[in-house]
Design a protein around this motif. Structure first.
Motif, short mmCIF file in Angstrom:
data_model
loop_
_atom_site.label_atom_id
_atom_site.label_comp_id
_atom_site.label_asym_id
_atom_site.label_seq_id
_atom_site.Cartn_x
_atom_site.Cartn_y
_atom_site.Cartn_z
N PHE A 1 41.99 35.35 49.87
CA PHE A 1 42.74 36.07 50.93
C PHE A 1 43.62 34.98 51.63
CE2 PHE A 1 43.00 37.67 55.21
CZ PHE A 1 43.34 39.02 55.15
N ASN B 1 36.58 33.84 47.84
CA ASN B 1 36.97 34.23 49.00
C ASN B 1 38.25 33.61 49.59
OD1 ASN B 1 36.16 36.09 51.34
ND2 ASN B 1 35.38 34.40 52.38
N PRO C 1 38.27 40.20 53.51
CA PRO C 1 37.48 39.16 53.55
C PRO C 1 35.81 39.55 53.23
CG PRO C 1 38.83 38.96 55.34
CD PRO C 1 39.12 40.38 54.90
#
Length: 222
Positions: free
Chosen positions: A173, A170, A154
């Motif tokens: 993930f 992001n 991350p």
């Protein structure tokens, strides 16, 4: 003020560029989430497969064959089975403390590479397991990989993504975590139907695909 605006302007132009290496890097790094999700989802299905229980947990297997036990808690109440499931999370918790140091001192790329190597070796132990000790060692190694990957991936995604699409990239993930869980359940459903009693090995072994992707991605990204 003029100099500040120039820097801001140049920074804005740089951040607005979505290059192929940015997309590839984020996708590769997000496979860490896929690996995590698969490991979480695969254990529940594997531990309910008769051939797996018969080989490693015969006591639990005999309980599942008893019709007078209607409660799954009574059937699966076994410390060894619980250790197999929980060892990944305990190892992941412990590894996170070490991962924070490597992420800060050695960099995000190397930390992701370490996570990928943990994953690959852990998958090999689980898929080739002949006794409970090999299963536990494999799960511990996978847990270490989870700890390192969850620490570095991350952060890496946040740092490499352009500002205006940082949130979207992001979240890859978390998206891959859920996809991994779904994929693991679909795989377990299919492998449970394989004759010969080796379907559980395939379920555990297929985790090597995202593990290999993460390892190769860590070698390729800047």
């Amino acid at each position: 003020m003029a100099g500040g605006f120039a820097v801001a302007s140049e920074g804005g132009q740089f951040e607005s560029r979505i290059t192929p290496i940015v997309i590839i890097s984020c996708i590769m790094a997000a496979t860490g989430g896929l690996m995590f999700g698969y490991d979480v989802g695969v254990s529940g299905g594997v531990t309910s497969m008769p051939h797996f229980l018969k080989k490693f947990f015969p006591v639990v297997y005999r309980r599942t064959q008893q019709r007078n036990l209607d409660s799954n808690y009574c059937k699966y109440d076994n410390q060894g089975l619980q250790l197999f499931t929980s060892s990944l999370y305990l190892a992941g918790l412990t590894a996170t403390f070490f991962a924070s140091y490597t992420t800060r001192k050695l960099g995000r790329r190397l930390t992701m590479l370490v996570a990928g190597l943990f994953f690959v070796v852990g998958v090999a132990f689980n898929a080739a397991a002949e006794n409970l000790a090999m299963l536990i060692v494999g799960r511990i190694l996978l847990g270490c990989g989870v700890g390192f990957a969850n620490q570095a991936v991350p952060l890496f995604l946040s740092e490499i993504a352009p500002t205006r699409i940082r949130g979207g990239l992001n979240i890859l993930f978390q998206l891959n975590v859920t996809i991994g869980i779904l994929f693991a359940n679909l795989v377990n459903y299919a492998t449970n139907k394989i004759k010969g009693g080796w379907g559980w090995r395939l379920s555990l072994g297929l985790a090597g695909i995202p593990a290999a992707l993460l390892t190769l991605g860590a070698l390729m990204v800047p």
